[in-house]
Design an enzyme around this catalytic site. Sequence first.
Site, PDB file in Angstrom:
ATOM      1  N   ASP A   1      -2.598  33.928  36.491  1.00 52.13           N
ATOM      2  CA  ASP A   1      -3.369  35.045  37.026  1.00 52.13           C
ATOM      3  C   ASP A   1      -4.249  34.507  38.148  1.00 52.13           C
ATOM      4  O   ASP A   1      -5.034  33.571  37.942  1.00 52.13           O
ATOM      5  CB  ASP A   1      -4.214  35.658  35.913  1.00 52.13           C
ATOM      6  CG  ASP A   1      -4.968  36.899  36.338  1.00 52.13           C
ATOM      7  OD1 ASP A   1      -5.804  36.786  37.255  1.00 52.13           O
ATOM      8  OD2 ASP A   1      -4.751  37.965  35.748  1.00 52.13           O
TER       9      ASP A   1
ATOM     10  N   HIS B   1      -5.901  32.957  32.442  1.00 53.45           N
ATOM     11  CA  HIS B   1      -6.749  34.039  32.920  1.00 53.45           C
ATOM     12  C   HIS B   1      -8.204  33.578  32.969  1.00 53.45           C
ATOM     13  O   HIS B   1      -8.670  32.894  32.060  1.00 53.45           O
ATOM     14  CB  HIS B   1      -6.594  35.235  31.963  1.00 53.45           C
ATOM     15  CG  HIS B   1      -7.266  36.500  32.393  1.00 53.45           C
ATOM     16  ND1 HIS B   1      -8.624  36.666  32.372  1.00 53.45           N
ATOM     17  CD2 HIS B   1      -6.748  37.676  32.833  1.00 53.45           C
ATOM     18  CE1 HIS B   1      -8.928  37.879  32.787  1.00 53.45           C
ATOM     19  NE2 HIS B   1      -7.815  38.509  33.080  1.00 53.45           N
TER      20      HIS B   1
ATOM     21  N   GLU C   1      -0.794  34.079  29.433  1.00 52.24           N
ATOM     22  CA  GLU C   1      -1.495  34.217  30.717  1.00 52.24           C
ATOM     23  C   GLU C   1      -2.647  33.219  30.836  1.00 52.24           C
ATOM     24  O   GLU C   1      -3.467  33.084  29.926  1.00 52.24           O
ATOM     25  CB  GLU C   1      -2.028  35.652  30.822  1.00 52.24           C
ATOM     26  CG  GLU C   1      -2.744  35.988  32.082  1.00 52.24           C
ATOM     27  CD  GLU C   1      -3.173  37.450  32.095  1.00 52.24           C
ATOM     28  OE1 GLU C   1      -3.713  37.882  33.131  1.00 52.24           O
ATOM     29  OE2 GLU C   1      -2.975  38.148  31.080  1.00 52.24           O
TER      30      GLU C   1
END
Length: 290
Positions: free
Chosen positions: A178, A148, A146
């Site tokens: 994300d 992020h 991810e």
Amino acid sequence: MKLGVSLYSYTSEFGTTLTLDDCIEDVADLGASGLEILGEAHVENYPSPSTAWIDAWFARLSRWELTPTCYGSWVDTRRGRRPITVDEAVAQLETDIRLASTLGFAYVRPKLGVVTDDLEPDPVWEPATERVLDLAAEKNVIICPEIHWPSVIKSKVVDDYLAFIQRTGTSHFALLMDTGVFQTSMHRRTGGVASRMGDKGGRPPEVPVVPVSDLEDVLDHVCHVQAKFYEIDDDLQDHYIPWKEFLDLLTRRGWDGWLSSEYEGDYGVGRASDQLRRQHALIRTLSDVR
């Protein structure tokens, strides 16, 4: 593009006011078609659910016409007094890839311990991931770390992932984006132990400025989107995430993956359910989704 929901959205109520069945029914009721889970949180007797639980899982999916999308997993690099070994990381990744495949998921998001403030993962990620690529191919699963907040797209974190794809030539490793990366201001969550905190001096953390246009250069390697959001107001406006710009880019590029809503705003009974409906209404007004 297709709309889904991460069950992480119901964190403040799952296990208290809502059961797993309640959460899944709510996802279906708001018109979503994709379902994202966290293995350790949502799979009974993780990592070894019973045959009866697995049968019930597929019965839920069939009843509510939901597609399993992304399975969240953890490789806890700090679980002991010493760094985790590559063999231990491989064993954890293999466990979650096999379980995700058993439950019908296409993507596995591994979360490792980080070694920098911008979330550079523990170096064990690369040799461990390379050793499980054959299993991912066998199980037809894509491993997708991810991106992020406070990571940014133009960073060593992303560069290392792209270099890994190029070096290995794998089609079973990609990026999970994300949308919190694109937040334009910091949301201050209220309620619950996970309330957002400032630094030790009490100042709010600085929000990195990440233009949506940065996504252009890496979108070909993005297999899944966690549509992170914090608050949609009564006028269906989001003052943190620039949805129109983001969705316009995806539409122009013909990206056709899942937008998996991940509510991370204020806690409160029924709040996640209400906010998810607001976000889906907003997204549907801005783009052509299913």
